[in-house]
Design a protein around this motif. Structure first.
Motif, PDB file in Angstrom:
ATOM      1  N   LYS A  47      -8.265  -9.459   5.517  1.00 25.17           N
ATOM      2  CA  LYS A  47      -8.936  -9.428   6.718  1.00 25.17           C
ATOM      3  C   LYS A  47      -8.678 -10.772   7.451  1.00 25.17           C
ATOM      4  CE  LYS A  47     -11.415  -5.766   7.249  1.00 25.17           C
ATOM      5  NZ  LYS A  47     -12.659  -4.709   7.860  1.00 25.17           N
ATOM      6  N   GLY A  48      -9.232 -12.082   6.478  1.00 23.64           N
ATOM      7  CA  GLY A  48      -8.827 -13.836   7.242  1.00 23.64           C
ATOM      8  C   GLY A  48      -7.729 -14.088   7.778  1.00 23.64           C
ATOM      9  N   MET A  51      -5.789 -12.275  10.479  1.00 26.21           N
ATOM     10  CA  MET A  51      -6.267 -13.127  11.663  1.00 26.21           C
ATOM     11  C   MET A  51      -6.031 -14.769  11.525  1.00 26.21           C
ATOM     12  SD  MET A  51     -10.273 -12.221  12.024  1.00 26.21           S
ATOM     13  CE  MET A  51     -11.457 -12.544  10.528  1.00 26.21           C
ATOM     14  N   ASN A  54      -1.675 -13.757  12.678  1.00 26.54           N
ATOM     15  CA  ASN A  54      -2.225 -12.856  14.204  1.00 26.54           C
ATOM     16  C   ASN A  54      -2.429 -14.187  14.998  1.00 26.54           C
ATOM     17  OD1 ASN A  54      -1.229 -10.870  13.550  1.00 26.54           O
ATOM     18  ND2 ASN A  54      -3.125 -10.078  13.922  1.00 26.54           N
ATOM     19  N   LYS A  55      -2.980 -14.893  14.918  1.00 27.80           N
ATOM     20  CA  LYS A  55      -3.203 -16.307  15.785  1.00 27.80           C
ATOM     21  C   LYS A  55      -1.755 -17.410  15.862  1.00 27.80           C
ATOM     22  CE  LYS A  55      -7.834 -17.288  15.747  1.00 27.80           C
ATOM     23  NZ  LYS A  55      -9.180 -17.931  15.885  1.00 27.80           N
ATOM     24  N   GLN A  60      -0.047  -8.937  16.618  1.00 28.72           N
ATOM     25  CA  GLN A  60      -0.882  -8.503  16.434  1.00 28.72           C
ATOM     26  C   GLN A  60      -0.791  -7.085  15.625  1.00 28.72           C
ATOM     27  OE1 GLN A  60      -3.866  -8.979  17.833  1.00 28.72           O
ATOM     28  NE2 GLN A  60      -3.425 -10.685  18.894  1.00 28.72           N
ATOM     29  N   ASN A  62      -1.538  -5.212  12.494  1.00 26.21           N
ATOM     30  CA  ASN A  62      -3.632  -4.756  11.956  1.00 26.21           C
ATOM     31  C   ASN A  62      -3.097  -5.415  10.490  1.00 26.21           C
ATOM     32  OD1 ASN A  62      -2.304  -2.526   9.639  1.00 26.21           O
ATOM     33  ND2 ASN A  62      -1.883  -1.382  11.737  1.00 26.21           N
TER      34      ASN A  62
END
Length: 84
Positions: A47-48, A51, A54-55, A60, A62
């Protein structure tokens, strides 16, 4: 001696940063290894990284889309190394 690739340099840097989370002597120490639930940790790791992706990209995706992209990139990297 084999040259280190840019992605291997990133991998070592990420590894060192993550290992600091478990090193009691590091200023980044946050977790005690024998108290960590490995499933929760690796889910959090994916997940990290998603993120961060995406950043950095403005995308975006999932987390499942992100892992699919990672698998494609790893296969691509492995095939390139096999062709060397």
């Amino acid at each position: 001696m084999q040259n280190i690739t840019k992605n291997e340099m990133y991998a070592f840097a990420v590894n060192n940063a993550l290992m600091d989370l478990f090193d009691p002597d590091s200023e980044n120490h946050q977790f005690t290894l024998d108290e960590v639930d490995a499933t929760e940790f690796f889910i959090g790791l994916v997940k990290g990284c998603g993120m961060v992706y995406n950043k950095l990209t403005g995308d975006q995706k999932n987390f499942l889309q992100f892992t699919h992209l990672c698998n494609q990139l790893i296969v691509q990297d492995m095939l390139a190394k096999k062709g060397e």
